[in-house]
Scaffold this motif. Structure first.
Motif, mmCIF file in Angstrom:
data_model
loop_
_atom_site.group_PDB
_atom_site.id
_atom_site.type_symbol
_atom_site.label_atom_id
_atom_site.label_comp_id
_atom_site.label_asym_id
_atom_site.label_seq_id
_atom_site.Cartn_x
_atom_site.Cartn_y
_atom_site.Cartn_z
ATOM 1 N N SER A 152 -2.647 5.483 -2.103
ATOM 2 C CA SER A 152 -3.961 6.124 -2.172
ATOM 3 C C SER A 152 -3.880 7.651 -2.141
ATOM 4 C CB SER A 152 -4.843 5.635 -1.025
ATOM 5 O OG SER A 152 -4.278 5.990 0.223
ATOM 6 N N TYR A 153 -2.714 8.216 -1.887
ATOM 7 C CA TYR A 153 -2.530 9.669 -1.840
ATOM 8 C C TYR A 153 -2.043 10.236 -3.171
ATOM 9 C CZ TYR A 153 -3.105 10.029 3.241
ATOM 10 O OH TYR A 153 -3.616 10.029 4.518
ATOM 11 N N TRP A 174 8.410 6.930 2.121
ATOM 12 C CA TRP A 174 7.257 6.133 1.728
ATOM 13 C C TRP A 174 6.040 7.049 1.662
ATOM 14 C CZ3 TRP A 174 7.872 1.439 -0.069
ATOM 15 C CH2 TRP A 174 8.980 0.688 0.339
ATOM 16 N N GLY A 194 0.784 -1.230 0.000
ATOM 17 C CA GLY A 194 0.000 0.000 0.000
ATOM 18 C C GLY A 194 0.818 1.283 0.000
ATOM 19 N N TRP A 195 2.129 1.157 0.000
ATOM 20 C CA TRP A 195 3.037 2.307 0.024
ATOM 21 C C TRP A 195 3.996 2.230 -1.162
ATOM 22 C CZ3 TRP A 195 2.651 5.805 4.146
ATOM 23 C CH2 TRP A 195 1.820 5.399 5.198
ATOM 24 N N PRO A 212 1.689 6.771 0.816
ATOM 25 C CA PRO A 212 0.584 5.856 0.533
ATOM 26 C C PRO A 212 0.165 5.956 -0.936
ATOM 27 C CG PRO A 212 0.112 7.194 2.472
ATOM 28 C CD PRO A 212 1.319 7.784 1.820
ATOM 29 N N GLU A 214 -3.660 4.253 7.854
ATOM 30 C CA GLU A 214 -3.313 4.047 6.449
ATOM 31 C C GLU A 214 -2.345 2.888 6.319
ATOM 32 O OE1 GLU A 214 -3.595 4.252 2.648
ATOM 33 O OE2 GLU A 214 -4.546 5.917 3.704
ATOM 34 N N SER A 215 -2.808 1.793 5.761
ATOM 35 C CA SER A 215 -1.950 0.647 5.408
ATOM 36 C C SER A 215 -0.977 0.246 6.519
ATOM 37 C CB SER A 215 -1.190 0.952 4.118
ATOM 38 O OG SER A 215 -2.084 1.229 3.069
ATOM 39 N N TRP A 222 3.655 9.421 12.108
ATOM 40 C CA TRP A 222 3.143 8.068 11.863
ATOM 41 C C TRP A 222 3.700 7.091 12.884
ATOM 42 C CZ3 TRP A 222 -0.691 7.376 8.490
ATOM 43 C CH2 TRP A 222 -0.893 8.349 7.503
ATOM 44 N N TYR A 244 0.503 15.592 2.480
ATOM 45 C CA TYR A 244 1.023 14.426 3.190
ATOM 46 C C TYR A 244 2.344 14.783 3.851
ATOM 47 C CZ TYR A 244 3.179 9.884 3.972
ATOM 48 O OH TYR A 244 3.811 8.807 4.553
#
Length: 119
Positions: free
Chosen positions: A56-57, A52, A39-40, A54, A92-93, A107, A73
């Protein structure tokens, strides 16, 4: 992505691995500098910082070497010690975006914390 807020307690200490993490704003162009992983994807911004990000970003389309950021981000990892209590804002992931008691954000690995209550 989860949008509610909840509290977590750190079960395993962790230290950031990237001393100068990438930050991006929606619309920024990112160079794909490495492979995808769960996912990254490893990216580089125009100033040369790498981290890294995501998947999805970012836009899915691109020439395979660059993608556009869809959202702001910050790749900062939060240093944590066992017993620290944090406020988590999103997941997120496998990672949580958290704030510590000193007001610092970053994170934290989901595997290193336990949920303790809803805020």
């Amino acid at each position: 992505m989860i949008s509610d807020t909840w509290r977590v307690r750190v079960l395993k200490a962790d230290r950031p691995t990237n001393p100068d993490p990438l930050k991006m704003q929606a619309g920024d162009l990112l160079e794909i500098a490495g492979e995808e992983d769960d996912g990254w994807i490893w990216c580089r911004n125009r100033t040369g910082k790498e981290s890294w990000v995501p998947l999805s970003y970012m836009t899915a389309e691109g020439d395979g070497k660059a993608r556009t950021a869809l959202y702001d981000y910050d790749a900062t990892e939060l240093p944590v010690e066992v017993g620290d209590e944090l406020q988590a804002e999103r997941e997120e992931s496998g990672w949580l975006w958290c704030e510590n008691t000193q007001g610092k954000w970053g994170w934290v690995r989901v595997a290193n914390v336990e949920r303790i209550d809803q805020v």
